[in-house]
Design a protein around this motif. Structure first.
Motif, PDB file in Angstrom:
ATOM      1  N   ASN A 114      43.408  37.688  29.822  1.00  7.91           N
ATOM      2  CA  ASN A 114      42.103  37.144  30.182  1.00  7.91           C
ATOM      3  C   ASN A 114      42.211  35.658  30.507  1.00  7.91           C
ATOM      4  O   ASN A 114      42.392  34.828  29.630  1.00  7.91           O
ATOM      5  CB  ASN A 114      41.116  37.357  29.022  1.00  7.91           C
ATOM      6  CG  ASN A 114      40.827  38.833  28.800  1.00  7.91           C
ATOM      7  OD1 ASN A 114      40.739  39.589  29.763  1.00  7.91           O
ATOM      8  ND2 ASN A 114      40.690  39.236  27.555  1.00  7.91           N
ATOM      9  N   VAL A 115      42.131  35.340  31.772  1.00  4.88           N
ATOM     10  CA  VAL A 115      42.240  33.958  32.227  1.00  4.88           C
ATOM     11  C   VAL A 115      41.059  33.656  33.146  1.00  4.88           C
ATOM     12  O   VAL A 115      40.217  34.497  33.420  1.00  4.88           O
ATOM     13  CB  VAL A 115      43.577  33.715  32.959  1.00  4.88           C
ATOM     14  CG1 VAL A 115      44.738  33.850  32.010  1.00  4.88           C
ATOM     15  CG2 VAL A 115      43.743  34.692  34.125  1.00  4.88           C
ATOM     16  N   GLU A 116      41.029  32.434  33.617  1.00  2.00           N
ATOM     17  CA  GLU A 116      39.903  31.993  34.452  1.00  2.00           C
ATOM     18  C   GLU A 116      39.846  32.790  35.756  1.00  2.00           C
ATOM     19  O   GLU A 116      40.868  33.056  36.395  1.00  2.00           O
ATOM     20  CB  GLU A 116      40.068  30.502  34.758  1.00  2.00           C
ATOM     21  CG  GLU A 116      38.876  29.905  35.480  1.00  2.00           C
ATOM     22  CD  GLU A 116      39.067  28.422  35.743  1.00  2.00           C
ATOM     23  OE1 GLU A 116      38.269  27.861  36.513  1.00  2.00           O
ATOM     24  OE2 GLU A 116      40.014  27.838  35.179  1.00  2.00           O
ATOM     25  N   GLU A 117      38.633  33.181  36.139  1.00  2.00           N
ATOM     26  CA  GLU A 117      38.439  33.937  37.377  1.00  2.00           C
ATOM     27  C   GLU A 117      38.655  33.042  38.594  1.00  2.00           C
ATOM     28  O   GLU A 117      38.477  31.833  38.527  1.00  2.00           O
ATOM     29  CB  GLU A 117      37.018  34.513  37.432  1.00  2.00           C
ATOM     30  CG  GLU A 117      36.713  35.509  36.333  1.00  2.00           C
ATOM     31  CD  GLU A 117      35.255  35.982  36.391  1.00  2.00           C
ATOM     32  OE1 GLU A 117      34.520  35.541  37.317  1.00  2.00           O
ATOM     33  OE2 GLU A 117      34.840  36.768  35.520  1.00  2.00           O
ATOM     34  N   PHE A 118      39.074  33.661  39.708  1.00  2.00           N
ATOM     35  CA  PHE A 118      39.094  32.932  40.972  1.00  2.00           C
ATOM     36  C   PHE A 118      38.041  33.534  41.901  1.00  2.00           C
ATOM     37  O   PHE A 118      37.528  34.640  41.663  1.00  2.00           O
ATOM     38  CB  PHE A 118      40.488  32.936  41.606  1.00  2.00           C
ATOM     39  CG  PHE A 118      41.009  34.288  42.021  1.00  2.00           C
ATOM     40  CD1 PHE A 118      40.799  34.775  43.302  1.00  2.00           C
ATOM     41  CD2 PHE A 118      41.737  35.075  41.130  1.00  2.00           C
ATOM     42  CE1 PHE A 118      41.282  36.013  43.696  1.00  2.00           C
ATOM     43  CE2 PHE A 118      42.226  36.315  41.514  1.00  2.00           C
ATOM     44  CZ  PHE A 118      41.995  36.787  42.793  1.00  2.00           C
ATOM     45  N   SER A 119      37.686  32.814  42.937  1.00  2.00           N
ATOM     46  CA  SER A 119      36.578  33.185  43.809  1.00  2.00           C
ATOM     47  C   SER A 119      36.784  34.552  44.459  1.00  2.00           C
ATOM     48  O   SER A 119      37.864  34.870  44.956  1.00  2.00           O
ATOM     49  CB  SER A 119      36.409  32.123  44.898  1.00  2.00           C
ATOM     50  OG  SER A 119      35.557  32.584  45.922  1.00  2.00           O
ATOM     51  N   ALA A 141      39.799  39.497  34.779  1.00  2.00           N
ATOM     52  CA  ALA A 141      40.675  38.508  35.427  1.00  2.00           C
ATOM     53  C   ALA A 141      41.966  38.431  34.633  1.00  2.00           C
ATOM     54  O   ALA A 141      41.961  38.004  33.475  1.00  2.00           O
ATOM     55  CB  ALA A 141      39.993  37.148  35.476  1.00  2.00           C
ATOM     56  N   GLU A 149      49.759  30.158  26.208  1.00  2.00           N
ATOM     57  CA  GLU A 149      48.411  30.319  26.762  1.00  2.00           C
ATOM     58  C   GLU A 149      48.029  29.151  27.664  1.00  2.00           C
ATOM     59  O   GLU A 149      47.471  29.340  28.746  1.00  2.00           O
ATOM     60  CB  GLU A 149      47.385  30.468  25.630  1.00  2.00           C
ATOM     61  CG  GLU A 149      47.411  31.828  24.962  1.00  2.00           C
ATOM     62  CD  GLU A 149      46.490  31.917  23.750  1.00  2.00           C
ATOM     63  OE1 GLU A 149      46.168  33.034  23.340  1.00  2.00           O
ATOM     64  OE2 GLU A 149      46.110  30.854  23.200  1.00  2.00           O
ATOM     65  N   GLU A 150      48.338  27.929  27.221  1.00  2.00           N
ATOM     66  CA  GLU A 150      47.963  26.751  28.001  1.00  2.00           C
ATOM     67  C   GLU A 150      48.805  26.591  29.260  1.00  2.00           C
ATOM     68  O   GLU A 150      48.344  26.020  30.255  1.00  2.00           O
ATOM     69  CB  GLU A 150      48.048  25.486  27.141  1.00  2.00           C
ATOM     70  CG  GLU A 150      46.931  25.373  26.125  1.00  2.00           C
ATOM     71  CD  GLU A 150      46.731  23.947  25.627  1.00  2.00           C
ATOM     72  OE1 GLU A 150      47.034  23.001  26.376  1.00  2.00           O
ATOM     73  OE2 GLU A 150      46.283  23.794  24.481  1.00  2.00           O
ATOM     74  N   GLN A 156      43.208  40.002  39.880  1.00  5.33           N
ATOM     75  CA  GLN A 156      41.814  40.194  39.475  1.00  5.33           C
ATOM     76  C   GLN A 156      41.406  41.629  39.795  1.00  5.33           C
ATOM     77  O   GLN A 156      41.826  42.185  40.808  1.00  5.33           O
ATOM     78  CB  GLN A 156      40.925  39.196  40.224  1.00  5.33           C
ATOM     79  CG  GLN A 156      39.634  38.861  39.509  1.00  5.33           C
ATOM     80  CD  GLN A 156      39.178  37.431  39.782  1.00  5.33           C
ATOM     81  OE1 GLN A 156      39.562  36.526  39.048  1.00  5.33           O
ATOM     82  NE2 GLN A 156      38.382  37.237  40.809  1.00  5.33           N
ATOM     83  N   SER A 216      46.386  37.594  34.454  1.00  6.73           N
ATOM     84  CA  SER A 216      47.264  36.480  34.824  1.00  6.73           C
ATOM     85  C   SER A 216      47.832  36.644  36.229  1.00  6.73           C
ATOM     86  O   SER A 216      48.034  35.670  36.943  1.00  6.73           O
ATOM     87  CB  SER A 216      48.399  36.351  33.812  1.00  6.73           C
ATOM     88  OG  SER A 216      49.128  37.555  33.750  1.00  6.73           O
ATOM     89  N   ARG A 255      46.335  37.013  42.571  1.00  8.57           N
ATOM     90  CA  ARG A 255      45.849  35.629  42.622  1.00  8.57           C
ATOM     91  C   ARG A 255      46.479  34.868  43.803  1.00  8.57           C
ATOM     92  O   ARG A 255      47.630  35.117  44.153  1.00  8.57           O
ATOM     93  CB  ARG A 255      46.203  34.891  41.327  1.00  8.57           C
ATOM     94  CG  ARG A 255      45.380  35.304  40.144  1.00  8.57           C
ATOM     95  CD  ARG A 255      45.725  34.544  38.893  1.00  8.57           C
ATOM     96  NE  ARG A 255      44.739  34.843  37.868  1.00  8.57           N
ATOM     97  CZ  ARG A 255      43.582  34.223  37.734  1.00  8.57           C
ATOM     98  NH1 ARG A 255      43.288  33.216  38.544  1.00  8.57           N
ATOM     99  NH2 ARG A 255      42.729  34.566  36.801  1.00  8.57           N
TER     100      ARG A 255
END
Length: 554
Positions: A96-101, A131, A62-63, A136, A133, A154
């Motif tokens: 589910n990971v951090e969204e990008f713009s 979002a 995950e990290e 999006q 991996s 991404r």
């Protein structure tokens, strides 16, 4: 382990995460030059120490981000390689990971299609629906009024993944070099993972899969496959029809609607066997997040990144194995495993046969309603690992798909019985085996193969005879020890040497005795007598050696 310095920053990040979760011994074993010494080998926290090995591995993946999340997801399907405790943890990995713009997403859209979002869509929701991996997901409406889902990859994800794949290949090679006895072919696993991941980086691949599934279920009232808008689909952008329904994972809401959860589970089973037996092409990740329930009696698949393919020969062997299990014919099962090169040459076949007999008898008389397919397959894979049986990827993927499907069906209906899967298998088995068209096609293929062999046989014989004529036939034997042959050659050589010496001594001594000058010099007579005496000793030695060899033969 030598590193590529263009990936130095990434190596340091990987080492830091491994150390954090208590895997510093891996760093020491791999001896990653120029990286490990700059990171302090601290002890993990008490919280991490109390985690299971599987949970630690999941947290590491995950990290480390998209590549390792995908690797974990794919490894969670390999019940033939890993223990169930690790499989269960890796199965929890989600995208589910951090969204990008969204502005960046729109720029990627323009670069791919040469059209702006406003030129293609009547409405485009700037807030991502999810979002993942790799990309999006957005909701939108086409100018024609159709509601669609838009997947946009991404930024720079391809470079990141290729860098990670390079690191994984180096690590796999280093681990294999350090431990020659490791039973898992790490290089092959990484190679398969690389193939899968590179495909997922190309949305055209997913689009083609969806089109194939849509064709398979075009006349079905139970399964609906969303339409792909190919005119707006590229390597990094995918536009597909939006499905209106309830996610299969929302079982409480499905029950609240009064829909028949048992029937929905049965539809999933029937759809899988239709894919496998009729097309040899199946959805390899039927977990609840990838399936929508659209009505009381219909479902829809929404993600087509992971697929399985099984050829007719492997499917035929699978059918024969199932029949052999019913007949408790262990020898036939072993023969079929040998036919697909699943059994290594150094396997103890007698031990394998004994354990397999016990396994079959253990489960044979258990009522189907009491059986868990997942439990049987997991036990089977543990059995395979113990006896170093390597199953073809096609069968391993199919087994994982059935395990996932059963888990999904049990979420819908805790009383779901394995008999449903068994009944569908038997149904399609007999349809497949007794189908006149299939029998005709199989007979036709056999005749064609025989005719082809007959045509090529004369040519092959001519080639062999030509090589014999030119004395180019060589027998190549590798790693074969023949101590008896070596001993025999040595004995023959010794006897031949002694015989030649004996003959030379007798002939030489005889010539000396026959010489006219023998009476004039006493030493010539002594030399002739010595020659005969030595010949006598050599003769005795030859007789002793001959009798000893005859005695050994007895």
């Amino acid at each position: 382990m030598r590193i590529s310095y263009k990936n130095l920053k990434r190596y340091r990040e990987i080492v830091r995460v491994l150390v954090k979760y208590g895997f510093s011994y891996l760093i020491e074993k791999l001896n990653i030059e120029g990286v490990a010494y700059k990171i302090p080998m601290t002890n993990p926290s008490e919280e991490i120490k109390n985690m299971s090995t599987g949970e630690k591995i999941r947290r590491v993946f995950e990290e480390l981000g998209p590549t390792y999340v995908k690797l974990g997801q794919i490894l969670s399907t390999r019940t033939d390689l890993l223990d169930q405790e690790i499989i269960d943890e890796l199965a929890k990995l989600r995208d589910n990971v951090e969204e990008f713009s969204t502005d960046i997403a729109k720029t990627i859209f323009i670069n791919e299609l040469g059209l702006s979002v406003d030129e293609v869509f009547e409405d485009f929701n700037d807030r991502p629906l999810a979002a993942a991996s790799i990309g999006q997901v957005y909701e939108a409406t086409l100018k024609t009024g159709e509601d669609v889902i838009v997947k946009i990859q991404r930024p720079n994800i391809e470079e990141t993944i290729k860098s990670d794949l390079d690191i994984l290949q180096n690590a796999a090679t280093a681990i294999s070099d350090l431990n020659k006895d490791i039973e898992i072919d790490l290089g092959k696993i990484i190679e398969e993972f690389q193939t899968q991941l590179i495909r997922e980086l190309d949305y055209n691949f997913e689009a083609i899969n969806a089109i194939k599934f849509r064709k398979i279920f075009k006349d079905s009232k139970e399964v609906y496959i969303p339409e792909i808008h190919l005119e707006y689909t590229t390597q990094r952008v995918l536009v597909m029809e939006k499905i209106i329904g309830v996610k299969l994972s929302d079982t409480e809401y499905i029950k609240k609607l009064g829909w028949d959860t048992n029937e929905i589970g049965q539809i999933g089973v029937r759809s899988l066997f239709k894919q496998v037996f009729e097309n040899g092409f199946f959805h390899a990740d039927p977990h609840p997040g990838n399936i929508f329930v659209t009505s009381n009696r219909s479902i829809s698949y929404i993600d087509f990144g992971m697929i399985g393919i099984i050829d007719k020969k492997t499917l035929s062997i699978l059918n024969k194995m199932a029949l052999a299990v019913v007949e408790k014919n262990v020898d036939k099962i072993i023969h079929l495993l040998m036919e697909i090169d699943a059994i290594e040459s150094n396997v103890d076949v007698e031990s394998l046969r004994s354990d397999m007999m016990y396994l079959i008898h253990y489960y044979y008389d258990v009522p189907l309603e009491k059986i868990s397919i997942a439990a049987i397959l997991n036990e089977l894979f543990r059995f395979f690992r113990r006896h170093k049986i390597v199953m073809p990827n096609q069968l391993a993927t199919l087994a994982k798909t059935i395990i996932t499907l059963e888990g999904t069906a049990r979420e819908l209906n805790p009383d779901f019985s394995a008999s449903a899967i068994g009944a569908e298998f038997v149904k399609y088995y007999y349809i497949n085996e007794l189908n006149p068209e299939r029998i005709f096609q199989a007979s036709k293929n056999t005749i064609e193969n025989t005719m082809m062999d007959l045509k090529t046989l004369p040519k092959q014989l001519r080639v062999i005879l030509r090589q014999i004529e030119k004395n180019n036939i060589r027998l190549n034997i590798e790693e074969v020890k023949l101590p008896r042959l070596e001993e025999l050659v040595s004995d023959v050589s010794t006897q031949l040497s002694l015989s030649l010496v004996l003959a030379a001594m007798i002939v030489g001594s005889s010539l000396i005795i026959a010489s006219p000058s023998i009476g004039s010099n006493i030493w010539i007579g002594i030399m002739a007598g010595t020659g005969f005496f030595i010949s006598f000793i050599i003769g005795i030695l030859l007789l002793i050696k001959t009798f000893r060899n005859e005695y050994k033969k007895k």
